[in-house]
Motif scaffolding. Structure first.
Motif, PDB file in Angstrom:
ATOM      1  N   TYR A 153      33.662  37.624  44.998  1.00 18.25           N
ATOM      2  CA  TYR A 153      33.963  37.224  43.702  1.00 18.25           C
ATOM      3  C   TYR A 153      35.244  37.293  43.193  1.00 18.25           C
ATOM      4  CZ  TYR A 153      28.347  39.377  44.350  1.00 18.25           C
ATOM      5  OH  TYR A 153      27.240  38.748  44.467  1.00 18.25           O
ATOM      6  N   PRO A 154      34.738  36.117  42.734  1.00 19.83           N
ATOM      7  CA  PRO A 154      36.904  36.452  42.210  1.00 19.83           C
ATOM      8  C   PRO A 154      36.537  37.693  40.886  1.00 19.83           C
ATOM      9  CG  PRO A 154      36.151  34.161  42.106  1.00 19.83           C
ATOM     10  CD  PRO A 154      34.840  35.107  42.959  1.00 19.83           C
ATOM     11  N   PHE A 155      38.196  37.582  40.551  1.00 20.60           N
ATOM     12  CA  PHE A 155      38.033  37.983  39.065  1.00 20.60           C
ATOM     13  C   PHE A 155      36.272  38.936  38.769  1.00 20.60           C
ATOM     14  CE2 PHE A 155      40.067  33.756  38.724  1.00 20.60           C
ATOM     15  CZ  PHE A 155      41.346  34.440  38.449  1.00 20.60           C
ATOM     16  N   ALA A 156      36.801  39.938  39.702  1.00 18.01           N
ATOM     17  CA  ALA A 156      35.555  40.741  39.313  1.00 18.01           C
ATOM     18  C   ALA A 156      35.099  41.449  38.444  1.00 18.01           C
ATOM     19  CB  ALA A 156      35.303  40.992  40.560  1.00 18.01           C
ATOM     20  N   THR A 157      35.937  42.469  38.509  1.00 15.36           N
ATOM     21  CA  THR A 157      36.272  43.734  37.823  1.00 15.36           C
ATOM     22  C   THR A 157      37.662  43.544  36.975  1.00 15.36           C
ATOM     23  OG1 THR A 157      37.253  44.833  39.048  1.00 15.36           O
ATOM     24  CG2 THR A 157      34.748  44.435  39.097  1.00 15.36           C
ATOM     25  N   LEU A 158      37.431  44.194  35.631  1.00 17.34           N
ATOM     26  CA  LEU A 158      38.720  44.114  34.847  1.00 17.34           C
ATOM     27  C   LEU A 158      38.986  45.838  35.260  1.00 17.34           C
ATOM     28  CD1 LEU A 158      38.383  42.296  31.674  1.00 17.34           C
ATOM     29  CD2 LEU A 158      39.599  41.859  33.449  1.00 17.34           C
ATOM     30  N   ASN A 159      40.666  45.932  35.298  1.00 13.46           N
ATOM     31  CA  ASN A 159      40.566  47.594  35.558  1.00 13.46           C
ATOM     32  C   ASN A 159      41.502  48.071  34.745  1.00 13.46           C
ATOM     33  OD1 ASN A 159      38.890  47.270  37.912  1.00 13.46           O
ATOM     34  ND2 ASN A 159      41.115  46.198  39.118  1.00 13.46           N
ATOM     35  N   PHE A 160      41.764  49.140  35.078  1.00 14.78           N
ATOM     36  CA  PHE A 160      42.841  50.168  33.681  1.00 14.78           C
ATOM     37  C   PHE A 160      42.599  51.452  34.153  1.00 14.78           C
ATOM     38  CE2 PHE A 160      40.052  46.929  31.080  1.00 14.78           C
ATOM     39  CZ  PHE A 160      41.019  46.254  30.459  1.00 14.78           C
TER      40      PHE A 160
END
Length: 210
Positions: A153-160
């Motif tokens: 899964y490329p670019f699966a999650t955005l992280n902050f």
């Protein structure tokens, strides 16, 4: 190096989804010109997800309810890419943002279905009576769901996240990072996308940068 437990939940279209995860990994930072830092690394995560839905059904002319539960377990190889920027002059607090690529392996899933059926039972309140009473009985059935053995899964999650230094020694410092990770796609293949809150506990070798 660090460990990061997380938890998330969402309710949508009469389906309640809850998930929890625990991960361990290593990160490497590279300083860019100015105050910005870019980083990447490698992580190993274990995720558990449960989807639960309840709906009314009609059986033999009477209304009852049907509950479906899906239990999914998944091992993930995580490859994050992130940028970090200091908020304070001594780098005691910094903000971090980026995304993660995930490779999901060893996924298993099962679904259980429970229906409250009504059955006729003898009326034991009167020994001389031949009358019957209706009783509700829960009947469950479990089946193994077909899943993909492995998937990238490329670019699966955005992280902050926000890094907060707790303790510093001559050669290392210890940090806690409250974080929020938002799924851009359904990683497990079941249910909707959801966000996950948690906190990473990190050991940073080399001490702080002045």
């Amino acid at each position: 190096m660090g460990v990061s437990p997380g938890f998330g939940t969402i309710q949508q279209d009469d389906v309640n989804t809850t998930a929890s995860s625990i991960g361990v990994g290593m990160l490497l930072d590279v300083d860019l010109p100015g105050k910005l830092t870019i980083g990447s690394g490698f992580g190993l995560n274990y995720m558990s997800q449960q989807n639960k839905s309840q709906m009314p059904v009609t059986i033999a002319g009477y209304r009852t309810s049907q509950v479906e539960k899906q239990n999914i377990q998944q091992v993930q190889l995580e490859m994050p890419v992130y940028f970090k920027y200091p908020v304070t002059r001594n780098n005691a607090v910094s903000i971090q943002a980026g995304f993660s690529n995930l490779f999901a392996i060893n996924q298993s899933a099962e679904q259980s279905t429970t229906i409250n059926e009504q059955v006729a039972v003898n009326n034991f309140s009167d020994a001389n009576s031949s009358a019957f009473a209706l009783s509700s009985v829960a009947v469950s059935q479990t089946e193994v769901l077909q899943t993909e053995d492995s998937k990238f899964y490329p670019f699966a999650t955005l992280n902050f996240g926000v890094n907060i230094r707790l303790v510093e020694t001559k050669h290392a410092n210890y940090l806690v990072m409250p974080f929020y990770n938002h799924q851009l796609r359904s990683i497990s293949g079941f249910g909707t996308n959801f966000g996950m809150f948690g906190a990473s506990l990190k050991l940073n070798f080399g001490g702080s940068e002045k």
